[in-house]
Write a protein that holds these residues in place. Sequence first.
Motif, PDB file in Angstrom:
ATOM      1  N   ALA A 122       0.829  -1.209   0.000  1.00 44.49           N
ATOM      2  CA  ALA A 122       0.000   0.000   0.000  1.00 44.49           C
ATOM      3  C   ALA A 122       0.863   1.259   0.000  1.00 44.49           C
ATOM      4  O   ALA A 122       0.604   2.212  -0.747  1.00 44.49           O
ATOM      5  CB  ALA A 122      -0.924  -0.006   1.212  1.00 44.49           C
ATOM      6  N   GLY A 123       1.902   1.267   0.834  1.00 45.27           N
ATOM      7  CA  GLY A 123       2.817   2.407   0.866  1.00 45.27           C
ATOM      8  C   GLY A 123       3.530   2.596  -0.456  1.00 45.27           C
ATOM      9  O   GLY A 123       3.722   3.723  -0.924  1.00 45.27           O
ATOM     10  N   GLY A 124       3.920   1.489  -1.081  1.00 43.71           N
ATOM     11  CA  GLY A 124       4.592   1.548  -2.372  1.00 43.71           C
ATOM     12  C   GLY A 124       3.698   2.124  -3.462  1.00 43.71           C
ATOM     13  O   GLY A 124       4.140   2.931  -4.287  1.00 43.71           O
ATOM     14  N   LEU A 125       2.439   1.725  -3.473  1.00 42.52           N
ATOM     15  CA  LEU A 125       1.493   2.242  -4.472  1.00 42.52           C
ATOM     16  C   LEU A 125       1.270   3.746  -4.299  1.00 42.52           C
ATOM     17  O   LEU A 125       1.211   4.493  -5.282  1.00 42.52           O
ATOM     18  CB  LEU A 125       0.158   1.496  -4.367  1.00 42.52           C
ATOM     19  CG  LEU A 125       0.170   0.037  -4.853  1.00 42.52           C
ATOM     20  CD1 LEU A 125      -1.157  -0.645  -4.531  1.00 42.52           C
ATOM     21  CD2 LEU A 125       0.446  -0.019  -6.355  1.00 42.52           C
ATOM     22  N   LEU A 126       1.165   4.187  -3.039  1.00 42.25           N
ATOM     23  CA  LEU A 126       0.988   5.613  -2.779  1.00 42.25           C
ATOM     24  C   LEU A 126       2.204   6.404  -3.247  1.00 42.25           C
ATOM     25  O   LEU A 126       2.077   7.454  -3.897  1.00 42.25           O
ATOM     26  CB  LEU A 126       0.750   5.834  -1.283  1.00 42.25           C
ATOM     27  CG  LEU A 126       0.587   7.289  -0.830  1.00 42.25           C
ATOM     28  CD1 LEU A 126      -0.569   7.951  -1.560  1.00 42.25           C
ATOM     29  CD2 LEU A 126       0.361   7.356   0.668  1.00 42.25           C
ATOM     30  N   LEU A 127       3.397   5.897  -2.949  1.00 42.88           N
ATOM     31  CA  LEU A 127       4.620   6.568  -3.396  1.00 42.88           C
ATOM     32  C   LEU A 127       4.717   6.599  -4.915  1.00 42.88           C
ATOM     33  O   LEU A 127       5.181   7.583  -5.500  1.00 42.88           O
ATOM     34  CB  LEU A 127       5.851   5.866  -2.813  1.00 42.88           C
ATOM     35  CG  LEU A 127       6.103   6.036  -1.317  1.00 42.88           C
ATOM     36  CD1 LEU A 127       7.354   5.269  -0.908  1.00 42.88           C
ATOM     37  CD2 LEU A 127       6.250   7.498  -0.963  1.00 42.88           C
ATOM     38  N   LEU A 128       4.276   5.526  -5.567  1.00 39.42           N
ATOM     39  CA  LEU A 128       4.347   5.459  -7.030  1.00 39.42           C
ATOM     40  C   LEU A 128       3.460   6.522  -7.669  1.00 39.42           C
ATOM     41  O   LEU A 128       3.848   7.167  -8.651  1.00 39.42           O
ATOM     42  CB  LEU A 128       3.937   4.062  -7.509  1.00 39.42           C
ATOM     43  CG  LEU A 128       4.152   3.756  -8.999  1.00 39.42           C
ATOM     44  CD1 LEU A 128       5.612   3.946  -9.389  1.00 39.42           C
ATOM     45  CD2 LEU A 128       3.701   2.346  -9.316  1.00 39.42           C
ATOM     46  N   LEU A 129       2.269   6.728  -7.124  1.00 36.82           N
ATOM     47  CA  LEU A 129       1.370   7.765  -7.648  1.00 36.82           C
ATOM     48  C   LEU A 129       1.996   9.157  -7.512  1.00 36.82           C
ATOM     49  O   LEU A 129       1.925   9.983  -8.429  1.00 36.82           O
ATOM     50  CB  LEU A 129       0.030   7.721  -6.897  1.00 36.82           C
ATOM     51  CG  LEU A 129      -0.862   6.509  -7.175  1.00 36.82           C
ATOM     52  CD1 LEU A 129      -2.074   6.510  -6.251  1.00 36.82           C
ATOM     53  CD2 LEU A 129      -1.320   6.504  -8.632  1.00 36.82           C
TER      54      LEU A 129
ATOM     55  N   VAL B  89       8.601   1.033  -6.401  1.00 36.70           N
ATOM     56  CA  VAL B  89       8.580  -0.278  -7.062  1.00 36.70           C
ATOM     57  C   VAL B  89       9.286  -1.325  -6.205  1.00 36.70           C
ATOM     58  O   VAL B  89       8.802  -2.452  -6.053  1.00 36.70           O
ATOM     59  CB  VAL B  89       9.231  -0.188  -8.458  1.00 36.70           C
ATOM     60  CG1 VAL B  89       9.430  -1.575  -9.053  1.00 36.70           C
ATOM     61  CG2 VAL B  89       8.367   0.662  -9.385  1.00 36.70           C
ATOM     62  N   GLN B  90      10.434  -0.951  -5.617  1.00 35.09           N
ATOM     63  CA  GLN B  90      11.162  -1.888  -4.760  1.00 35.09           C
ATOM     64  C   GLN B  90      10.331  -2.274  -3.545  1.00 35.09           C
ATOM     65  O   GLN B  90      10.314  -3.442  -3.126  1.00 35.09           O
ATOM     66  CB  GLN B  90      12.484  -1.267  -4.300  1.00 35.09           C
ATOM     67  CG  GLN B  90      13.373  -2.224  -3.514  1.00 35.09           C
ATOM     68  CD  GLN B  90      13.784  -3.439  -4.334  1.00 35.09           C
ATOM     69  OE1 GLN B  90      14.371  -3.292  -5.407  1.00 35.09           O
ATOM     70  NE2 GLN B  90      13.466  -4.627  -3.863  1.00 35.09           N
ATOM     71  N   GLN B  91       9.604  -1.310  -2.999  1.00 33.82           N
ATOM     72  CA  GLN B  91       8.774  -1.579  -1.826  1.00 33.82           C
ATOM     73  C   GLN B  91       7.635  -2.534  -2.186  1.00 33.82           C
ATOM     74  O   GLN B  91       7.299  -3.440  -1.419  1.00 33.82           O
ATOM     75  CB  GLN B  91       8.209  -0.255  -1.299  1.00 33.82           C
ATOM     76  CG  GLN B  91       7.613  -0.354   0.083  1.00 33.82           C
ATOM     77  CD  GLN B  91       7.417   1.010   0.708  1.00 33.82           C
ATOM     78  OE1 GLN B  91       8.382   1.699   1.032  1.00 33.82           O
ATOM     79  NE2 GLN B  91       6.184   1.422   0.875  1.00 33.82           N
ATOM     80  N   ILE B  92       7.031  -2.325  -3.351  1.00 32.76           N
ATOM     81  CA  ILE B  92       5.957  -3.213  -3.813  1.00 32.76           C
ATOM     82  C   ILE B  92       6.501  -4.620  -4.039  1.00 32.76           C
ATOM     83  O   ILE B  92       5.881  -5.612  -3.648  1.00 32.76           O
ATOM     84  CB  ILE B  92       5.317  -2.659  -5.097  1.00 32.76           C
ATOM     85  CG1 ILE B  92       4.576  -1.352  -4.803  1.00 32.76           C
ATOM     86  CG2 ILE B  92       4.337  -3.676  -5.703  1.00 32.76           C
ATOM     87  CD1 ILE B  92       4.116  -0.606  -6.036  1.00 32.76           C
ATOM     88  N   ILE B  93       7.674  -4.712  -4.678  1.00 37.70           N
ATOM     89  CA  ILE B  93       8.301  -6.019  -4.932  1.00 37.70           C
ATOM     90  C   ILE B  93       8.574  -6.744  -3.615  1.00 37.70           C
ATOM     91  O   ILE B  93       8.305  -7.943  -3.481  1.00 37.70           O
ATOM     92  CB  ILE B  93       9.609  -5.848  -5.741  1.00 37.70           C
ATOM     93  CG1 ILE B  93       9.292  -5.395  -7.164  1.00 37.70           C
ATOM     94  CG2 ILE B  93      10.414  -7.148  -5.757  1.00 37.70           C
ATOM     95  CD1 ILE B  93      10.514  -5.024  -7.976  1.00 37.70           C
ATOM     96  N   ASN B  94       9.113  -6.016  -2.624  1.00 37.76           N
ATOM     97  CA  ASN B  94       9.398  -6.626  -1.321  1.00 37.76           C
ATOM     98  C   ASN B  94       8.123  -7.146  -0.666  1.00 37.76           C
ATOM     99  O   ASN B  94       8.105  -8.239  -0.086  1.00 37.76           O
ATOM    100  CB  ASN B  94      10.073  -5.611  -0.403  1.00 37.76           C
ATOM    101  CG  ASN B  94      11.478  -5.263  -0.845  1.00 37.76           C
ATOM    102  OD1 ASN B  94      12.069  -5.970  -1.658  1.00 37.76           O
ATOM    103  ND2 ASN B  94      12.008  -4.169  -0.342  1.00 37.76           N
ATOM    104  N   GLY B  95       7.056  -6.354  -0.763  1.00 38.27           N
ATOM    105  CA  GLY B  95       5.791  -6.774  -0.178  1.00 38.27           C
ATOM    106  C   GLY B  95       5.222  -8.005  -0.857  1.00 38.27           C
ATOM    107  O   GLY B  95       4.783  -8.951  -0.190  1.00 38.27           O
TER     108      GLY B  95
END
Length: 201
Positions: A78-85, A187-193
């Motif tokens: 969720a944090g990764g998606l917010l950062l990506l936007l 993207v890295q955060q999403i991948i880790n999740g």
Amino acid sequence: MFDFAVFGSLFLTLFVIMDPPGITPIFLALTSGRPVKVQRAMAWQAVAVAFGVIAVFGLLGQQILDYLHVSIPALMIAGGLLLLLIALDLLTGKTDEPQQTKDVNVALVPLGMPLLAGPGAIVSVILAVQHADGVSAQLSVWAAIVAMHVVLWLTMRYSLLIIRLIKDGGVVLVTRLAGMMLSAIAVQQIINGVTQVIQGA
């Protein structure tokens, strides 16, 4: 009375995760064009929000996640998606918000959370508090948290001098650079999740 090993371990962990030097171009990009007084206030607001979020999760983190039935990987994604936007907005130049709300919004989101108080920092603090046995260990953990936020505030507060040197053209360049860095972090955060979800399945 004071456990320097615990303090040093958590401080270094948070320094790597929260990355004060890396946050500088993002902070400059998100606060450009505002009066210096407002920029300084936003630096303080962002750190205050981050500390508040970290403190709440340090005290009640596991209970909050358990109550909401939210896993750590879900928090990371969720944090990764917010950062990506936000990164996409920086890359395309669409960073303008309504005048009456933009200063508050940028200080709270994304600066305060999830950039500073992101999933990585939250998880590290939750684990550090859980593993801290005794008053001295707890004191050391919270001292490390406070010290890290002081460093973050000093970094953002004095990075404003850079804007005076690089002028408008440099701010545009920094904005694009910040967007690229932020998208990579997201993207890295999403991948880790996602990886943790697959490993846990």
